[in-house]
Design a protein around this motif. Structure first.
Motif, PDB file in Angstrom:
ATOM      1  N   THR A   2       0.826  -1.207   0.000  1.00 32.99           N
ATOM      2  CA  THR A   2       0.000   0.000   0.000  1.00 32.99           C
ATOM      3  C   THR A   2       0.864   1.263   0.000  1.00 32.99           C
ATOM      4  OG1 THR A   2      -0.119  -0.063   2.404  1.00 32.99           O
ATOM      5  CG2 THR A   2      -1.934  -1.085   1.198  1.00 32.99           C
ATOM      6  N   ASP A   7      -2.576   4.211   3.354  1.00 29.63           N
ATOM      7  CA  ASP A   7      -2.576   3.966   4.791  1.00 29.63           C
ATOM      8  C   ASP A   7      -3.234   5.130   5.534  1.00 29.63           C
ATOM      9  OD1 ASP A   7      -1.445   1.432   4.860  1.00 29.63           O
ATOM     10  OD2 ASP A   7       0.603   2.200   4.885  1.00 29.63           O
ATOM     11  N   LEU A  10      -6.975   4.681   5.238  1.00 30.70           N
ATOM     12  CA  LEU A  10      -7.491   3.654   6.148  1.00 30.70           C
ATOM     13  C   LEU A  10      -7.561   4.165   7.581  1.00 30.70           C
ATOM     14  CD1 LEU A  10      -5.581   0.540   4.752  1.00 30.70           C
ATOM     15  CD2 LEU A  10      -8.027   1.029   4.504  1.00 30.70           C
ATOM     16  N   LEU A  11      -6.554   4.908   7.997  1.00 31.87           N
ATOM     17  CA  LEU A  11      -6.521   5.418   9.359  1.00 31.87           C
ATOM     18  C   LEU A  11      -7.619   6.449   9.624  1.00 31.87           C
ATOM     19  CD1 LEU A  11      -2.667   5.868   9.761  1.00 31.87           C
ATOM     20  CD2 LEU A  11      -4.089   4.329  11.140  1.00 31.87           C
ATOM     21  N   ASP A  15     -14.324   2.443  10.540  1.00 34.23           N
ATOM     22  CA  ASP A  15     -14.529   1.063  10.082  1.00 34.23           C
ATOM     23  C   ASP A  15     -15.997   0.748   9.821  1.00 34.23           C
ATOM     24  OD1 ASP A  15     -11.851   0.544  10.207  1.00 34.23           O
ATOM     25  OD2 ASP A  15     -11.921  -0.561  12.098  1.00 34.23           O
ATOM     26  N   ALA A 130     -14.970  -0.909   6.535  1.00 34.69           N
ATOM     27  CA  ALA A 130     -13.850  -1.856   6.526  1.00 34.69           C
ATOM     28  C   ALA A 130     -14.302  -3.247   6.097  1.00 34.69           C
ATOM     29  CB  ALA A 130     -13.216  -1.913   7.908  1.00 34.69           C
ATOM     30  N   ALA A 133      -9.451  -5.232   8.163  1.00 36.03           N
ATOM     31  CA  ALA A 133      -8.804  -4.176   8.942  1.00 36.03           C
ATOM     32  C   ALA A 133      -7.366  -4.509   9.315  1.00 36.03           C
ATOM     33  CB  ALA A 133      -9.610  -3.898  10.205  1.00 36.03           C
ATOM     34  N   ARG A 135      -4.453  -4.259   7.747  1.00 35.67           N
ATOM     35  CA  ARG A 135      -3.472  -3.218   7.439  1.00 35.67           C
ATOM     36  C   ARG A 135      -3.666  -2.001   8.346  1.00 35.67           C
ATOM     37  NH1 ARG A 135       1.503  -2.527   4.907  1.00 35.67           N
ATOM     38  NH2 ARG A 135       1.803  -0.286   4.727  1.00 35.67           N
ATOM     39  N   LYS A 136      -4.897  -1.592   8.531  1.00 38.93           N
ATOM     40  CA  LYS A 136      -5.179  -0.438   9.392  1.00 38.93           C
ATOM     41  C   LYS A 136      -4.735  -0.715  10.819  1.00 38.93           C
ATOM     42  CE  LYS A 136      -8.968   2.528  10.953  1.00 38.93           C
ATOM     43  NZ  LYS A 136     -10.350   2.938  10.666  1.00 38.93           N
ATOM     44  N   ASN A 137      -5.042  -1.891  11.327  1.00 37.93           N
ATOM     45  CA  ASN A 137      -4.663  -2.234  12.701  1.00 37.93           C
ATOM     46  C   ASN A 137      -3.154  -2.260  12.867  1.00 37.93           C
ATOM     47  OD1 ASN A 137      -7.335  -2.430  13.448  1.00 37.93           O
ATOM     48  ND2 ASN A 137      -7.442  -4.648  13.163  1.00 37.93           N
ATOM     49  N   ARG A 140      -2.042   1.427  12.961  1.00 44.16           N
ATOM     50  CA  ARG A 140      -2.444   2.050  14.222  1.00 44.16           C
ATOM     51  C   ARG A 140      -1.613   1.509  15.389  1.00 44.16           C
ATOM     52  NH1 ARG A 140      -8.501   1.481  15.229  1.00 44.16           N
ATOM     53  NH2 ARG A 140      -8.741   3.497  14.193  1.00 44.16           N
ATOM     54  N   VAL A 173      -7.018   9.147  15.638  1.00 48.00           N
ATOM     55  CA  VAL A 173      -6.459   7.849  15.263  1.00 48.00           C
ATOM     56  C   VAL A 173      -6.193   7.003  16.510  1.00 48.00           C
ATOM     57  CG1 VAL A 173      -4.435   6.723  14.221  1.00 48.00           C
ATOM     58  CG2 VAL A 173      -5.480   8.705  13.104  1.00 48.00           C
TER      59      VAL A 173
END
Length: 225
Positions: A2, A7, A10-11, A15, A130, A133, A135-137, A140, A173
């Motif tokens: 990504t 990113d 997503l952040l 979700d 979402a 999740a 990649r987002k997790n 974060r 975030v």
């Protein structure tokens, strides 16, 4: 793999609702800042300094375009200008419909679902709840580790923190953290020694440009009302 801008998307998207957690002025502009910053980090563009033939603080091409089509388009825009642009101008040009393009890409990758609705049955709206999740997790978690626990972030995480910090969204975030501490630590990371001098200048100038680009529509709206 990504992009930084993906990113950031997503952040900054909830979700469940699939809607951005920051306002519509900030969201596309910080994504555009992510594209410019990524180009600077991979050496495709740079920001001029005093003493060059081109005025300082301008974006110029310094390497070949990356293979990614979004980055390649940003690279082409920067390289096509007869008079090199300031980062703020590049961000303004790149931000139009950018969130929709990135949302579509992330839907294609399976990270979000692209949902089309109509407000009051009339006005079309798009959301990106979402789907995966992971990649987002991951992002974060590392942002939280860097800001709360004081671990040393990677250049990629430092770039994410610097962009989120530029629009004052770190507490969004990382909900529940001490806001004053989180903002101070994010600023410290953004200004840290995690990149070359040229990239640190790009971080500084891109973040300043994002903040200026966010404020411009507000100033224009206020002055015209």
């Amino acid at each position: 793999m990504t992009l930084i801008a993906e990113d950031v998307f997503l952040l900054l998207v909830d979700d469940n609702s699939g809607k951005p957690i920051v306002d519509s002025t900030k969201f596309p502009r910080v994504l555009a800042g992510g594209l410019v910053l990524e180009l600077a980090m991979n050496g495709s563009v740079r920001i001029t300094v005093k003493g060059e033939q081109v005025k300082d603080g301008r974006l110029v091409v310094s390497g070949p375009p990356p293979p990614d089509p979004l980055l390649a388009r940003a690279h082409a825009l920067i390289g096509s200008q007869g008079n090199p642009m300031k980062p703020q101008k590049a961000i303004e040009k790149l931000q139009k419909n950018l969130h929709k393009e990135i949302g579509f890409r992330l839907a294609q990758q399976g990270f979000v679902t692209e949902r089309h609705d109509k407000i009051l049955g009339l006005f079309p709206t798009t959301s990106w709840p979402a789907q995966d999740a992971t990649r987002k997790n991951w992002a974060r978690q590392w942002i939280g580790s860097s800001i709360i626990d004081g671990t040393t972030p990677t250049p990629e995480i430092s770039a994410l923190i610097s962009l989120v910090s530029a629009i004052d969204a770190v507490p969004k975030v990382l909900p529940g953290v001490d806001k004053k501490m989180a903002k101070a630590r994010a600023k410290q990371i953004a200004e840290g020694e995690w990149a070359s001098a040229a990239v640190r200048k790009a971080v500084q100038d891109v973040n300043a440009a994002v903040m200026a680009a966010v404020m411009l529509p507000i100033i224009v709206s206020t002055s015209s009302s």
